[in-house]
Enzyme design. Structure first.
Site, short mmCIF file in Angstrom:
data_model
loop_
_atom_site.label_atom_id
_atom_site.label_comp_id
_atom_site.label_asym_id
_atom_site.label_seq_id
_atom_site.Cartn_x
_atom_site.Cartn_y
_atom_site.Cartn_z
CG HIS A 116 48.75 33.97 41.63
ND1 HIS A 116 50.09 33.96 41.97
CD2 HIS A 116 48.62 34.89 40.65
CE1 HIS A 116 50.72 34.86 41.26
NE2 HIS A 116 49.86 35.45 40.43
CD GLU B 85 47.42 34.82 37.23
OE1 GLU B 85 46.39 35.51 37.44
OE2 GLU B 85 48.55 35.31 37.09
#
Length: 378
Positions: free
Chosen positions: A203, A351
């Site tokens: 992330h 992501e």
């Protein structure tokens, strides 16, 4: 059982059995790990807390290094509540992204229609869904350093049975390696004692200008072949449909400015109710797993990010809610801080992962992961 699991995972990772002792060692969560690529083309810093990447330096078009990851200069903020839970640079899990109502079944069934129901924390949208593993996800855990060289580090985590409501104990190992030509390789592996859903992802918040040229993403250009986006409700939970991106701001099959596309999303609320920007899951049309499937570059700095992955989808978040006037996030000094804060729509989270909430939407063969033996993810 845990030593046997640890031995098996480390063997499959090519690490020595001596590293098993570090699974239960006392981690130093804020101890900075410095890595440098063998040819000096990139440098990076990491901390065991959350297996977090705090800095990533690469050269711009003039040969100067820039730190293109958002984060904190004060590393104590990564485990502090003083600046909120911002997911700056960690591994998110046990299940990345969102789970409808925080519920699922094993075996997996559509919308929890089967037996063996599990409940995990509903920590987003006023308690209507789970996000990134619950209240205490992998981003909020102290990992151990299992192995380190001048250009690579492996972090390990023991996630106990029942933690955050998930079944089975999971051992996770994440390796970060800096290689020649500013290549950053991320390898994620896990093994469990029982069937359990798992989806891991990095992330990382990116600004390829390091805030030196602009305060927006107008100069950030992206291209990737994805003709479908998972349609969601106002809380970003899948509604069972797919969006054809043709003729919409979601279409990046031809290279275009991300910043300009953000402005074009206003009538559609793709990122949720009353939201402007992106927070969406694209499905790759094809993925050879050995060639870049996603590219983004800055026309200002000349820095380009090419992504090679074995995952079928990606979630892009365009920092639509990064600025909170009640709790602004001080920038790194290299980004113009600390007196300035990170503004809306000035960064990207990219992501690489599986289909959003696939454990509640198994119809049509949507990829989901129920882990019992070793399952790699990168």
């Amino acid at each position: 059982m845990l030593p046997n699991l640890a031995h098996r995972l480390l063997y499959l990772l090519g690490l020595t059995h001596a590293a098993v002792a570090f699974w239960d060692s006392d981690p130093k969560p804020l101890q900075v790990v410095n890595l440098t690529a063998p040819d000096g083309s990139a440098r990076a810093n990491f901390i065991p807390y959350g297996a977090t990447a705090t800095n990533f330096w690469v050269k711009d078009k003039t040969g100067n290094f820039r730190d293109i990851l958002l984060g904190y200069d004060n590393v104590t903020w990564y485990e502090s509540e003083d600046v909120g839970r911002n997911f700056f640079g960690p591994i998110v899990g046990r299940y990345a992204n969102r789970i409808r109502n925080g519920t699922f079944t094993i075996p997996v069934t559509k919308n929890v229609s089967g037996p063996n129901k599990y409940q995990v924390p509903e920590n987003e949208h006023n308690g209507t869904n789970s996000l990134h593993g619950g209240e205490i996800g992998y981003d909020r855990r102290p990992w151990s350093v299992l192995y380190k060289t001048a250009n690579a580090v492996t972090f390990g985590l023991v996630d106990p049975d029942g933690e955050q409501g998930f079944p089975g104990t999971v051992l996770v190992a994440v390796t970060y390696a800096l290689e020649a030509e500013a290549t950053w390789k991320i390898s994620m592996n896990a093994i469990a004692t029982a069937e359990t859903p798992i989806m891991l992802s990095g992330h990382h918040f990116w600004n390829l200008d390091a805030y030196q040229d602009s305060e927006d993403l107008l100069g950030h250009v992206a291209q990737f072949d994805a003709s479908r986006v998972i349609a969601t409700d106002g809380n970003l939970i899948p509604n069972g449909e797919l969006i054809d991106v043709t003729g919409t701001p979601l279409d990046f099959r031809e290279a275009k400015s991300i910043g300009e596309s953000i402005n074009d999303t206003e009538p559609f609320a793709y990122c949720g109710t009353d939201c402007v920007g992106f927070d969406n899951a694209w499905i790759y049309d094809t993925n050879s797993e050995d060639e870049p499937v996603f590219s983004v570059w800055s026309t200002n700095s000349g820095i380009k990010l090419d992504v090679i992955t074995n995952q079928p989808a990606l979630q892009i978040y365009s920092c639509n809610g990064i600025f909170n006037p009640d709790l602004p996030i001080p920038r790194k000094a290299a980004h113009g801080g600390p007196s300035s804060s990170y503004p809306q729509h000035s960064c990207l989270v990219i992501e690489q992962e599986s289909w959003l909430d696939a454990i509640n939407n198994p119809e049509g063969g949507h990829p989901f992961v129920v882990l019992l033996a070793l399952t790699p993810s990168s």
